[in-house]
Design a protein around this motif. Structure first.
Motif, short mmCIF file in Angstrom:
data_model
loop_
_atom_site.label_atom_id
_atom_site.label_comp_id
_atom_site.label_asym_id
_atom_site.label_seq_id
_atom_site.Cartn_x
_atom_site.Cartn_y
_atom_site.Cartn_z
N ALA A 32 0.82 -1.21 0.00
CA ALA A 32 0.00 0.00 0.00
C ALA A 32 0.86 1.25 0.00
N GLU A 33 0.27 2.33 -0.51
CA GLU A 33 0.91 3.64 -0.52
C GLU A 33 -0.10 4.67 -0.03
N LEU A 46 -3.69 0.44 -3.08
CA LEU A 46 -3.28 -0.94 -2.81
C LEU A 46 -2.88 -1.60 -4.12
N THR A 47 -1.91 -2.50 -4.04
CA THR A 47 -1.53 -3.27 -5.22
C THR A 47 -1.08 -4.66 -4.80
N ASP A 48 -1.33 -5.63 -5.69
CA ASP A 48 -0.80 -6.97 -5.51
C ASP A 48 0.26 -7.27 -6.57
N GLY A 49 0.74 -6.19 -7.22
CA GLY A 49 1.71 -6.33 -8.29
C GLY A 49 1.10 -6.41 -9.67
N LEU A 50 -0.19 -6.75 -9.73
CA LEU A 50 -0.88 -6.84 -11.01
C LEU A 50 -2.03 -5.83 -11.11
N SER A 51 -2.78 -5.71 -10.05
CA SER A 51 -3.94 -4.81 -10.04
C SER A 51 -3.75 -3.74 -8.97
N ARG A 52 -4.55 -2.67 -9.09
CA ARG A 52 -4.53 -1.59 -8.11
C ARG A 52 -5.95 -1.26 -7.68
#
Length: 340
Positions: A32-33, A46-52
């Motif tokens: 998260a940022e 939030l990101t899981d590396g693929l989606s935001r």
């Protein structure tokens, strides 16, 4: 900066909750940022590396009553999904406090720029800036033309006595954050109460409508209107009055009030008002009370930030200077009412 342990989020608990409520929605490690710039509710990407995605939650520490209503934001954006007013798609609302210690909601990530600083906006050129300012008013007018009952928001507020209740509400919030004498703020409140206008026909109001609360895409279109925490059914002139106030004070207070509206080409206050009146058919000639009221509201918000900052319980760049803004805003309101 993307973090594994951002303030205000317990990512392991959040991930477990998302896996339960949105199974399969998150694939990789959740990070998260914190997005800087907001004065009240906290916003994270939030990101899981693929989606935001974007998550909103109340601020840490001192929270003024009714000022950070997650349910309110979530409900109005959900209702506006298929209207001319662009909003992010809402995904999940958690009204409990088990996961993050406060209610929160999740929405889609919308790409775009929230223009706060003058340089990036000025780089577009005066013609594009002027057109963007026009689209800002067009979207506000579109919001005020919506029939709340048609989108399930007939009970979203109580328009009768709206301005009187607003004054009481913001006075109470000032009292909850008061840590010093503010004679000009108190004087402004008294004058606003004495000169309370008769409201026009009610509408769905945003409550904090300004340039940096919208996302602008690479075609200069409004991609999304954000920050609906103060939305309700009420006097629509409060929205245009606030937009005028932000335009008049753009860049004041060392950048605490966004400077983007000082970019060459951005419509002057009288242009904004004239366009709004033409698009809505509302009489918006005498906005002095509404501009002064917007100054009072923002003075109270600034004092709340100052209060929380003194306690070390708020996050965001520039919050150390919030305390200087309440007197500046109060004097602007008094000048608008020709009392200073």
């Amino acid at each position: 900066m993307i973090e594994n342990h951002p303030p205000g989020l317990d990512l392991p608990k959040l991930r477990a909750h998302l896996d339960r409520e949105l199974p399969g929605g998150v694939d990789g490690e959740l990070r998260a940022e914190l997005i800087e710039g907001g004065r009240s509710n906290l916003t994270y990407v939030l990101t899981d590396g693929l989606s935001r995605w974007v998550l909103r939650r109340p601020p840490l520490g001192h929270v003024l009553a009714t000022a950070h209503d997650m349910v309110r934001e979530y409900r109005v954006m959900t209702a506006l999904r298929d209207t001319p007013v662009p909003v992010p798609e809402t995904l999940l609302l958690d009204q409990e406090t088990d996961t993050l210690g406060a209610p929160w909601y999740l929405m889609e990530f919308v790409a775009g720029t929230a223009h706060r600083d003058v340089a990036p906006l000025a780089a577009l050129g005066a013609e594009r800036v002027h057109a963007l300012g026009g689209r800002l008013v067009e979207t506000l007018a579109a919001l005020h033309r919506i029939d709340p009952a048609a989108i399930g928001l007939a009970d979203f507020g109580h328009p009768d006595g709206y301005l009187e209740r607003q004054l009481r509400r913001w006075s109470k919030q000032l009292a909850a954050s008061r840590s010093r004498d503010l004679p000009d703020v108190d004087r402004l409140h008294a004058l606003l109460a004495e000169r309370l206008p008769v409201s026009p026909a009610p509408a769905l109001v945003h409550g904090d409508y300004r340039l940096d609360n919208v996302l602008v895409d690479d075609r200069d279109a409004l991609a999304a209107v954000l920050d609906w925490e103060m939305s309700t059914l009420g006097d629509p002139l409060t929205d245009i009055g606030l937009l005028v106030m932000y335009t008049e004070l753009a860049g004041v207070g060392g950048g605490i009030i966004p400077s983007a509206a000082t970019a060459p080409g951005f419509p002057k206050p009288d242009e904004l008002v004239a366009q709004y009146a033409e698009l809505t058919g509302r009489d918006a000639k005498d906005l002095d009370w509404y501009v002064a009221f917007a100054s009072f509201k923002l003075a109270v918000v600034a004092e709340g930030i100052h209060f929380r900052f003194q306690q070390g319980r708020t996050l965001g760049a520039g919050f150390d200077r919030a305390g200087e803004m309440a007197p500046i805003l109060a004097r602007h309101g008094l000048r608008t009412l020709k009392e200073n």
